[in-house]
Design a protein around this motif. Structure first.
Motif, PDB file in Angstrom:
ATOM      1  N   SER A  30       0.831  -1.201   0.000  1.00 53.50           N
ATOM      2  CA  SER A  30       0.000   0.000   0.000  1.00 53.50           C
ATOM      3  C   SER A  30       0.865   1.252   0.000  1.00 53.50           C
ATOM      4  CB  SER A  30      -0.920   0.007   1.232  1.00 53.50           C
ATOM      5  OG  SER A  30      -1.541   1.272   1.402  1.00 53.50           O
ATOM      6  N   VAL A  31       0.397   2.288  -0.682  1.00 52.81           N
ATOM      7  CA  VAL A  31       1.119   3.565  -0.684  1.00 52.81           C
ATOM      8  C   VAL A  31       1.075   4.225   0.693  1.00 52.81           C
ATOM      9  CG1 VAL A  31       0.743   4.002  -3.146  1.00 52.81           C
ATOM     10  CG2 VAL A  31      -0.938   4.810  -1.467  1.00 52.81           C
ATOM     11  N   GLU A  32       0.221   3.718   1.597  1.00 53.00           N
ATOM     12  CA  GLU A  32       0.131   4.259   2.949  1.00 53.00           C
ATOM     13  C   GLU A  32       0.991   3.489   3.943  1.00 53.00           C
ATOM     14  OE1 GLU A  32      -1.468   7.013   3.555  1.00 53.00           O
ATOM     15  OE2 GLU A  32      -2.179   7.149   1.490  1.00 53.00           O
ATOM     16  N   ASP A  33       1.679   2.470   3.488  1.00 51.81           N
ATOM     17  CA  ASP A  33       2.463   1.612   4.379  1.00 51.81           C
ATOM     18  C   ASP A  33       3.665   2.380   4.933  1.00 51.81           C
ATOM     19  OD1 ASP A  33       4.226  -0.326   5.478  1.00 51.81           O
ATOM     20  OD2 ASP A  33       3.354  -1.883   4.214  1.00 51.81           O
ATOM     21  N   HIS A  38       9.196   4.468   5.226  1.00 51.15           N
ATOM     22  CA  HIS A  38      10.421   4.689   6.002  1.00 51.15           C
ATOM     23  C   HIS A  38      11.634   4.197   5.220  1.00 51.15           C
ATOM     24  CE1 HIS A  38      12.910   5.257   9.531  1.00 51.15           C
ATOM     25  NE2 HIS A  38      13.296   4.001   9.487  1.00 51.15           N
ATOM     26  N   ALA A  39      11.504   3.009   4.621  1.00 49.21           N
ATOM     27  CA  ALA A  39      12.593   2.485   3.787  1.00 49.21           C
ATOM     28  C   ALA A  39      12.806   3.353   2.558  1.00 49.21           C
ATOM     29  CB  ALA A  39      12.284   1.041   3.374  1.00 49.21           C
ATOM     30  N   SER A 199       5.745   7.711  12.218  1.00 46.83           N
ATOM     31  CA  SER A 199       4.314   7.837  11.935  1.00 46.83           C
ATOM     32  C   SER A 199       3.990   9.240  11.431  1.00 46.83           C
ATOM     33  CB  SER A 199       3.488   7.532  13.188  1.00 46.83           C
ATOM     34  OG  SER A 199       2.112   7.753  12.935  1.00 46.83           O
ATOM     35  N   ARG A 200       3.151   9.266  10.406  1.00 45.55           N
ATOM     36  CA  ARG A 200       2.756  10.550   9.826  1.00 45.55           C
ATOM     37  C   ARG A 200       1.449  11.074  10.402  1.00 45.55           C
ATOM     38  NH1 ARG A 200       2.056   9.415   3.778  1.00 45.55           N
ATOM     39  NH2 ARG A 200       0.956   7.637   4.699  1.00 45.55           N
ATOM     40  N   SER A 201       0.745  10.265  11.225  1.00 47.19           N
ATOM     41  CA  SER A 201      -0.577  10.674  11.678  1.00 47.19           C
ATOM     42  C   SER A 201      -0.837  10.467  13.168  1.00 47.19           C
ATOM     43  CB  SER A 201      -1.658   9.912  10.886  1.00 47.19           C
ATOM     44  OG  SER A 201      -1.479   8.516  11.030  1.00 47.19           O
ATOM     45  N   THR A 209       9.296   7.534  20.385  1.00 48.44           N
ATOM     46  CA  THR A 209      10.430   6.612  20.376  1.00 48.44           C
ATOM     47  C   THR A 209      10.808   6.305  21.817  1.00 48.44           C
ATOM     48  OG1 THR A 209      11.248   7.512  18.287  1.00 48.44           O
ATOM     49  CG2 THR A 209      12.799   6.246  19.618  1.00 48.44           C
ATOM     50  N   THR A 210      10.845   5.010  22.151  1.00 46.43           N
ATOM     51  CA  THR A 210      11.005   4.570  23.536  1.00 46.43           C
ATOM     52  C   THR A 210      12.251   3.709  23.698  1.00 46.43           C
ATOM     53  OG1 THR A 210       8.596   4.568  23.825  1.00 46.43           O
ATOM     54  CG2 THR A 210       9.898   3.334  25.430  1.00 46.43           C
ATOM     55  N   PHE A 211      12.996   3.968  24.751  1.00 43.51           N
ATOM     56  CA  PHE A 211      14.163   3.158  25.120  1.00 43.51           C
ATOM     57  C   PHE A 211      13.970   2.674  26.549  1.00 43.51           C
ATOM     58  CE2 PHE A 211      15.533   6.130  21.900  1.00 43.51           C
ATOM     59  CZ  PHE A 211      16.357   5.377  21.067  1.00 43.51           C
ATOM     60  N   VAL A 212      14.168   1.385  26.772  1.00 42.56           N
ATOM     61  CA  VAL A 212      13.957   0.818  28.103  1.00 42.56           C
ATOM     62  C   VAL A 212      15.136  -0.073  28.495  1.00 42.56           C
ATOM     63  CG1 VAL A 212      11.443   0.850  27.889  1.00 42.56           C
ATOM     64  CG2 VAL A 212      12.714  -1.190  27.206  1.00 42.56           C
ATOM     65  N   SER A 213      15.307  -0.266  29.784  1.00 43.22           N
ATOM     66  CA  SER A 213      16.316  -1.194  30.280  1.00 43.22           C
ATOM     67  C   SER A 213      15.682  -2.560  30.489  1.00 43.22           C
ATOM     68  CB  SER A 213      16.887  -0.698  31.609  1.00 43.22           C
ATOM     69  OG  SER A 213      15.903  -0.782  32.630  1.00 43.22           O
ATOM     70  N   GLU A 214      16.527  -3.585  30.570  1.00 40.62           N
ATOM     71  CA  GLU A 214      16.010  -4.913  30.880  1.00 40.62           C
ATOM     72  C   GLU A 214      15.368  -4.918  32.269  1.00 40.62           C
ATOM     73  OE1 GLU A 214      17.475  -9.598  31.132  1.00 40.62           O
ATOM     74  OE2 GLU A 214      18.939  -7.992  30.835  1.00 40.62           O
TER      75      GLU A 214
END
Length: 372
Positions: A30-33, A38-39, A199-201, A209-214
Motif C-alpha cells: 500500500s502507498v500508505e504503508d 520509512h525504507a 508515523s505521519r498521523s 520513540t522509547t528506550f527501556v532497560s532490561e
C-alpha cells in the motif's frame, strides 16, 4: 487501495529467489504503508531498493520466529492461532501466511485501512486496535502465538504496562508472547521517551520513540506474570537492532533448550564503473551469531552466478550501528572485468552463510545500480 508501483520483473525475480511458494505470495504494498515509506526515505526515493529491503525484513522476522515456533510448538503446524499485533500493512504477515493457513491468523492495528488491506490481500481475520487497551475486544479463546514488532519501542510509560498486561491476557494456556524493545544506554534512567517517530498521523505524545532497560521490562513482567509466565531476553534479537523478549505461559517451558540465532544479513553500499570498464561493488555482510562462521557474497546476472567474494576488511561503522563486534569484519568488495556484465543485466546479490541459508540483499538492473 492504491498500491506502490514496483518494476514487475524485479518483484518476480526477488520472490522467485526468496519465497518457498512464489505462486501464493502477495507482493502488493500500500502507498500508505509507513514501514515501506520509512525504507523509501532511507533510500532517497528509490522504490526498487526500498521494496527489496521491506520484503527482506519481513522474511528475516519469519526466519527468526520460526525458531521460536519449533521450540515451543514443534513447528508452525503446532500453532493453532497467531495474532500479529500492531501489524501495519503486513510487512511480516505476507510471509507468515506462507507457513500458516490465513484462517489461523488475526491481525490488529490502530490503522483500520491497514487491517482492511490485509484482509483483502492476504485473507486473514482482522480487528482494528484502539488507544486504550481495556477497550480492545479481541476474544478468540486465547492465542498460541502473539507477535508484537516495534510497538513497545514507541509507547509512553503510562501505556507500556497496560498493553503488556492486555496482550498477556490474550494468550492460550501454552501461549507465547514475543515483543521487541529498544535498549536504553543511559545509566541514569530505565525508561526514556521522545515524541518522535516515523508515523505521519499518530500523536507524537502517544507514539514516539522509547528506550527501556532490561530491569524496567523485568519489573513490568513480574507484575504481569504472577508466577505463571516465564521469559527470556535476546539482545538485538529483532532484525539485529531491537531486543527481543520471549514470554511463555507454559510452566514447563525450558528456555535452556532455546538456541536462538539472530541470523545473517548484508547491504550493498555502492556500485561504480572504472575508466578501464571494470565494474566494482562494495558493501557489508555478517553472521550475527558467530565471527567464526564464514559468509559469502554471491553475485548473479540474469540468474547466472558471475562472481563471489567474502568480507576482507573491517567496517567500524557497521559494528557501531549494530552494537556488535561480530559485525566488524564485514566489509566486502567484488570486481568484474570489462565485458562480463551488461548495463541491461539484472543483478541479484545474495548473502550466504555456512549453513547455506540465503538472503537476497539487492535486485536491480546494473544500469540503475550505477546511478545510486
Amino acid at each position: 487501495m492504491e498500491l506502490v508501483e514496483i518494476d514487475p520483473e524485479l518483484a518476480s525475480r526477488y520472490v522467485a529467489d526468496q519465497i518457498a511458494d512464489p505462486r501464493g505470495f502477495h507482493s502488493e504494498i500500500s502507498v500508505e504503508d509507513e514501514m515501506f515509506l520509512h525504507a523509501l526515505t532511507g533510500y532517497r526515493g528509490n522504490a526498487n531498493r526500498a521494496f527489496v529491503v521491506y520484503l527482506l525484513q519481513g522474511k528475516q522476522m519469519l526466519d527468526q520466529l520460526q525458531q521460536l515456533a519449533e521450540w515451543a510448538f514443534g513447528g508452525w503446524d503446532g500453532v493453532r492461532t497467531f495474532l500479529d499485533f500492531a501489524s501495519g500493512y503486513g510487512r511480516f504477515t505476507r510471509h507468515l501466511i506462507q507457513t500458516i493457513p490465513a484462517e489461523r491468523v488475526v491481525v490488529c492495528d490502530i490503522y483500520e485501512d491497514a487491517v482492511r488491506f490485509q484482509q483483502k490481500h492476504f485473507g486473514v481475520d482482522g480487528v482494528a486496535s484502539v488507544p486504550n487497551p481495556e477497550d480492545l475486544d479481541l476474544d478468540r479463546g486465547g492465542f498460541d502465538f502473539i507477535f508484537v514488532s516495534s510497538l513497545f519501542s514507541h509507547l509512553p510509560q503510562r501505556n507500556f504496562l497496560d498493553w503488556l498486561q492486555k496482550l498477556s491476557s490474550l494468550l492460550s494456556e501454552r501461549g507465547l508472547l514475543v515483543f521487541s524493545t529498544r535498549k536504553t544506554e543511559s545509566a541514569e534512567s530505565d525508561f526514556e521517551f521522545s515524541p518522535l517517530s516515523e508515523s505521519r498521523s499518530l500523536a507524537a505524545t502517544e507514539y514516539g520513540t522509547t528506550f527501556v532497560s532490561e530491569g524496567f521490562v523485568r519489573k513490568c513482567l513480574s507484575e504481569v506474570m504472577n508466577g505463571e509466565l516465564r521469559w527470556r531476553r535476546f539482545e538485538h534479537g529483532h532484525l539485529n537492532f531491537q531486543d527481543l523478549y520471549v514470554v511463555s505461559r507454559d510452566r514447563d517451558a525450558d528456555f535452556a533448550t532455546l538456541d536462538y540465532q539472530r541470523g545473517h544479513s548484508g547491504h550493498v553500499g555502492a556500485c561504480w564503473k572504472n575508466p578501464s570498464g571494470s565494474i566494482h561493488m562494495r558493501g557489508w555482510a555478517a553472521d550475527f551469531d558467530s565471527v567464526e562462521r564464514p559468509i559469502q557474497i554471491e553475485v548473479y546476472a540474469n540468474g547466472n552466478l558471475v562472481g563471489a567474494c567474502s568480507p576482507d576488511h573491517d567496517r567500524p561503522d557497521v559494528a557501531k550501528l549494530f552494537a556488535s563486534p561480530i559485525a566488524l569484519w564485514s566489509g566486502w568488495n567484488c570486481a568484474f572485468e570489462d565485458g562480463l556484465l551488461d548495463l541491461d543485466d539484472w543483478i541479484t546479490i545474495q548473502v550466504v552463510n555456512n549453513r547455506d541459508q540465503r538472503h537476497v540483499i539487492s535486485v536491480e538492473k546494473l544500469s540503475a545500480m550505477l546511478r545510486w
